[in-house]
Design a protein around this motif. Sequence first.
Motif, PDB file in Angstrom:
ATOM      1  N   VAL A  53       1.725  20.028 -41.611  1.00 56.21           N
ATOM      2  CA  VAL A  53       2.738  19.374 -42.440  1.00 56.21           C
ATOM      3  C   VAL A  53       3.466  18.350 -41.567  1.00 56.21           C
ATOM      4  CG1 VAL A  53       4.789  19.688 -43.864  1.00 56.21           C
ATOM      5  CG2 VAL A  53       3.011  21.461 -43.822  1.00 56.21           C
ATOM      6  N   GLN A  79       5.487  15.925 -45.885  1.00 64.27           N
ATOM      7  CA  GLN A  79       6.756  16.393 -46.431  1.00 64.27           C
ATOM      8  C   GLN A  79       7.707  15.202 -46.413  1.00 64.27           C
ATOM      9  OE1 GLN A  79       9.062  19.174 -44.114  1.00 64.27           O
ATOM     10  NE2 GLN A  79      10.159  19.970 -45.899  1.00 64.27           N
ATOM     11  N   ALA A  88       8.874  23.038 -46.836  1.00 59.35           N
ATOM     12  CA  ALA A  88       7.780  22.540 -45.997  1.00 59.35           C
ATOM     13  C   ALA A  88       6.492  23.314 -46.246  1.00 59.35           C
ATOM     14  CB  ALA A  88       8.169  22.623 -44.522  1.00 59.35           C
ATOM     15  N   VAL A  91       4.943  22.556 -49.929  1.00 63.71           N
ATOM     16  CA  VAL A  91       4.161  21.338 -50.182  1.00 63.71           C
ATOM     17  C   VAL A  91       2.689  21.524 -49.827  1.00 63.71           C
ATOM     18  CG1 VAL A  91       6.167  19.838 -49.862  1.00 63.71           C
ATOM     19  CG2 VAL A  91       4.663  20.320 -47.910  1.00 63.71           C
TER      20      VAL A  91
END
Length: 458
Positions: A53, A79, A88, A91
């Motif tokens: 992420v 993110q 976080a 997503v």
Amino acid sequence: MTSPLSVIILAAGKGTRMQSAKPKVLQTLAGKSLLAHVLDTCNQLTVDETIIVHGFGGDQVKSEITNQYTQSSFTWVAQTEQLGTGHAVKVTLSDLPKSGKSLILYGDVPLVSCQTLAALKAANTDGMSMLTLTVDNPFGLGRIKRDQNGNIEAIVEQKDASADEQNIREINSGIYCVDNALLHKYLPELSNNNAQQEYYLTDIVKMAVADGITIVAIEPEHTFEIEGVNNRQQLASLERTWQRKVVADLQEAGVQFADPTRVDIRGSLSAGQDVFIDVNVVFEGDCTLGDNVYIEAGCVIKNAQIGNACYIKPYCVIDRADIGAGVDIGPFAHLRPDTVLSDNSKVGNFVEIKKSTIGQGSKVNHLSYIGDATVGTGVNVGAGVITCNYDGVNKSQTIIGDNAFIGSNASLVAPVTIGDTATIAAGSVITKDVDSSALAFGRARQVQKNDFQRPTKK
């Protein structure tokens, strides 16, 4: 059948306190980025998918990691808003398998070990396991709240904790192993109704408890495994902690350090018995030392293999070189990439060697440059000798046969071959091949003018 394992690495933070244009996860510790440490650890596990992420500097993070890990495949998820750790992870749901388990890790918590992560995965027998630690000062950290039977019932953040809860010394590391099915169930239900108005990943613990899931907590072997990096001071502190650990492991294996606090190992170092390393030596990349190697102060050694009983004098730079047994190097020698020094050879002070092989027992003792050359056995290269390997466009080879003698300050203009037992007179410029056992010289005849009058000042 082994359950599929995904890894989710949260690496979207800007790292404002670093005061850097570089994303925090690309800051370096022990010679590689924080994120690379995490990825290298995960590579020791059997991982089916790695999801990273990213946020601030995402293109830079993707570019550096993709170029570094050319044999690996990652799923990159952006993110775009920083709404908390729960957001976080949320997503990633569109890319996260519905079955299997996931390790949830952090790109700025670089030193968690493979052994700890394997134990964490094994501890997840009912849907969720987590890494915790009992500390003397838990201020600022999420507390592990347990019921009267000792079972985990919630994680309480510092700003939301009551006075009694703030006295709890067991803290949350933020590292979990969670069944993917639970992540798909709980993450959409997260709320930001808290003091920070963020979506806390920790809330999934309370949800799991409500569903009757027993959450298992384990502690890491070393405290530093859960230490994160938010500023330069923390980065420097963790660097020193890691260096102490690496040096201690080498000491247990028999390596002697003149001062264990004054050495840097920025990669991996393996060493044989009775190795001595003086102060301010730096190792980078993958380095191997044989038995009875002696390294004096101030050397920088990168991606090199050094054989048994080598002696390296102060302030040498060795980069991607392969060094045989019984070799004597330095001081102030520079071995550049693709240098090979055969057994019992010698390279002296202020000598630079690049992309060359020096044969067994050969000597390059003083102030010389040897580039793109093959030097046979038993060769003596005098002071100030250079191989002129570059014509401004192309690099060419110099070949020196066994037992040749190259006089001081000779220039060997490549491409050129010097035969076995040939002798090159001092100060010569050699532009043609020299036959075996021949003497070659190429220099102006000496002229003497008697009664020479020096110029005088007017």
